[in-house]
Design a protein around this motif. Structure first.
Motif, short mmCIF file in Angstrom:
data_model
loop_
_atom_site.label_atom_id
_atom_site.label_comp_id
_atom_site.label_asym_id
_atom_site.label_seq_id
_atom_site.Cartn_x
_atom_site.Cartn_y
_atom_site.Cartn_z
N LYS A 90 66.94 59.31 -34.80
CA LYS A 90 66.51 60.06 -35.64
C LYS A 90 65.22 59.18 -35.42
N ARG A 91 65.13 58.50 -36.50
CA ARG A 91 63.56 57.68 -36.42
C ARG A 91 63.46 56.28 -35.25
N GLU A 92 63.70 55.68 -34.82
CA GLU A 92 63.73 55.25 -33.56
C GLU A 92 62.72 53.72 -34.14
N LEU A 93 62.53 53.32 -35.39
CA LEU A 93 61.41 52.33 -36.06
C LEU A 93 61.70 52.44 -37.18
N ILE A 94 62.82 51.67 -38.01
CA ILE A 94 63.42 51.77 -38.95
C ILE A 94 63.18 49.91 -39.34
N LYS A 95 63.20 49.76 -40.72
CA LYS A 95 62.67 48.45 -41.45
C LYS A 95 63.91 48.38 -42.45
N ILE A 96 64.84 47.55 -43.09
CA ILE A 96 65.36 47.11 -43.66
C ILE A 96 65.37 45.67 -44.53
N SER A 97 65.81 46.05 -45.68
CA SER A 97 65.57 45.03 -46.98
C SER A 97 66.73 44.24 -47.06
N VAL A 98 66.61 42.57 -47.25
CA VAL A 98 67.74 41.35 -46.95
C VAL A 98 67.88 41.08 -48.29
N LEU A 99 68.62 41.65 -49.03
CA LEU A 99 68.48 41.34 -50.95
C LEU A 99 69.08 39.90 -50.86
N GLU A 100 68.91 39.42 -51.96
CA GLU A 100 68.51 37.44 -52.18
C GLU A 100 70.51 37.55 -51.58
N SER A 101 71.23 38.48 -52.30
CA SER A 101 72.40 38.06 -53.01
C SER A 101 73.61 37.69 -51.47
N LEU A 156 63.42 43.05 -42.36
CA LEU A 156 63.03 43.11 -41.07
C LEU A 156 62.41 44.41 -40.13
N VAL A 157 62.73 44.02 -39.09
CA VAL A 157 62.15 45.57 -38.50
C VAL A 157 62.45 45.66 -37.20
N ILE A 158 63.33 46.94 -36.98
CA ILE A 158 64.27 47.29 -34.98
C ILE A 158 63.08 48.24 -35.12
N TYR A 159 63.95 48.23 -33.24
CA TYR A 159 63.09 48.96 -32.48
C TYR A 159 64.45 49.40 -31.94
N ARG A 160 64.64 50.88 -31.02
CA ARG A 160 65.42 51.20 -30.15
C ARG A 160 64.98 53.08 -30.08
N GLN A 161 64.24 52.93 -28.66
CA GLN A 161 64.18 54.31 -27.98
C GLN A 161 65.53 54.84 -28.16
N ALA A 162 65.27 56.63 -28.84
CA ALA A 162 66.18 57.28 -28.96
C ALA A 162 66.47 57.97 -27.45
N LYS A 163 67.86 58.61 -27.43
CA LYS A 163 68.47 58.73 -26.26
C LYS A 163 68.37 60.49 -25.90
N GLU A 164 68.35 60.50 -26.61
CA GLU A 164 67.60 62.64 -26.74
C GLU A 164 65.96 62.60 -26.18
N LYS A 165 66.05 63.19 -26.17
CA LYS A 165 63.93 63.33 -25.43
C LYS A 165 63.75 64.31 -26.25
N ALA A 166 63.99 64.93 -27.52
CA ALA A 166 63.82 65.88 -28.47
C ALA A 166 63.64 65.17 -29.78
N ASN A 167 64.37 63.94 -29.46
CA ASN A 167 63.68 62.56 -31.35
C ASN A 167 63.25 61.32 -31.27
N ARG A 168 62.33 61.83 -29.61
CA ARG A 168 61.27 60.87 -28.66
C ARG A 168 59.94 60.87 -30.30
N HIS A 169 60.02 59.99 -30.48
CA HIS A 169 58.43 60.03 -31.45
C HIS A 169 57.65 59.84 -30.86
N ILE A 170 58.10 58.14 -30.59
CA ILE A 170 57.33 56.76 -30.25
C ILE A 170 57.25 56.76 -28.69
#
Length: 98
Positions: free
Chosen positions: A42-53, A81-95
């Motif tokens: 849906k977003r193609e680019l997301i940010k994830i947080s890694v907790l200290e635990s 951390l930031v990860i990216y993957r191009q959307a498979k459906e053309k309608a979801n491609r924003h970047i």
């Protein structure tokens, strides 16, 4: 595989993003990977947080996620951390990468 110029462009886009997932003491589970995969579609680019635990660093988490989902690790700094993957459906491609 993304180029250095594309990676820099994606880093710039990721500055304004908030982390939408957290990795905790349970680590990376199947349900977590399913949710990340859906978010990438849906977003193609997301940010994830890694907790200290968590038993891993942001870079290790990025490598594991990318290996399992076939995405690109854009950045791993501190506990984010930031990860990216191009959307498979053309309608979801924003970047559009340069």
């Amino acid at each position: 595989m993304i180029t250095t110029k594309q990676r820099a462009y994606l880093r710039g886009l990721a500055n304004s993003l908030d982390a939408i997932f957290q990795i905790g003491k349970n680590g990376i589970e199947v349900n977590f990977l399913t949710q990340v995969e859906q978010a990438l579609e849906k977003r193609e680019l997301i940010k994830i947080s890694v907790l200290e635990s968590a038993d891993m660093t942001a870079r290790e988490a990025s490598e594991q996620i990318c290996a399992k989902l076939g995405c690109e690790g854009v950045q791993a700094i501190g506990n984010k951390l930031v990860i990216y993957r191009q959307a498979k459906e053309k309608a979801n491609r924003h970047i559009d990468l340069p």
